[in-house]
Design a protein around this motif. Structure first.
Motif: not given
Length: 107
Positions: A57-73
């Motif tokens: 699996y690949l992971v998104l850093d939920n502490k990243s300032p743009n996490f919500n944008v990445l997850y929305s993408t």
């Protein structure tokens, strides 16, 4: 359309986004999010350029300032069955970390 423009602007203004490893074009086949904010994605073409311990699996850093944008993408690309290109930067825990996403996969 406005969402795509926002993603492109974020990619162009982020010095980190251009400094790391862009993968091959792929499609998101699933996503997993936990109550503590950990977010994982699954893709057709799995890559693990930094040899992380677990490339399933690949992971998104939920502490990243743009996490919500990445997850929305991720959600938008999955729902629209769009091709994406992922930008990798090291590992987060045991999994390859994604720091940016291009939709459609054009990088």
């Amino acid at each position: 359309m406005m969402f795509k423009v926002l993603v492109v602007l974020l990619l162009l203004t982020s010095s980190n986004a251009m400094a790391f490893k862009w993968g091959a074009k792929t499609k998101i086949t699933g996503y997993y999010v936990y109550a503590d904010g950990e977010a994982f994605i699954n893709v057709e073409t799995k890559e693990n350029p930094d040899n992380c311990a677990d490339g399933s699996y690949l992971v998104l850093d939920n502490k990243s300032p743009n996490f919500n944008v990445l997850y929305s993408t991720v959600l938008t690309a999955y729902a629209g069955q769009q091709t994406v290109t992922l930008n990798y930067s090291g590992c987060l825990g045991r999994h390859p970390k994604i720091i940016s996403i291009a939709v459609p996969g054009v990088w």
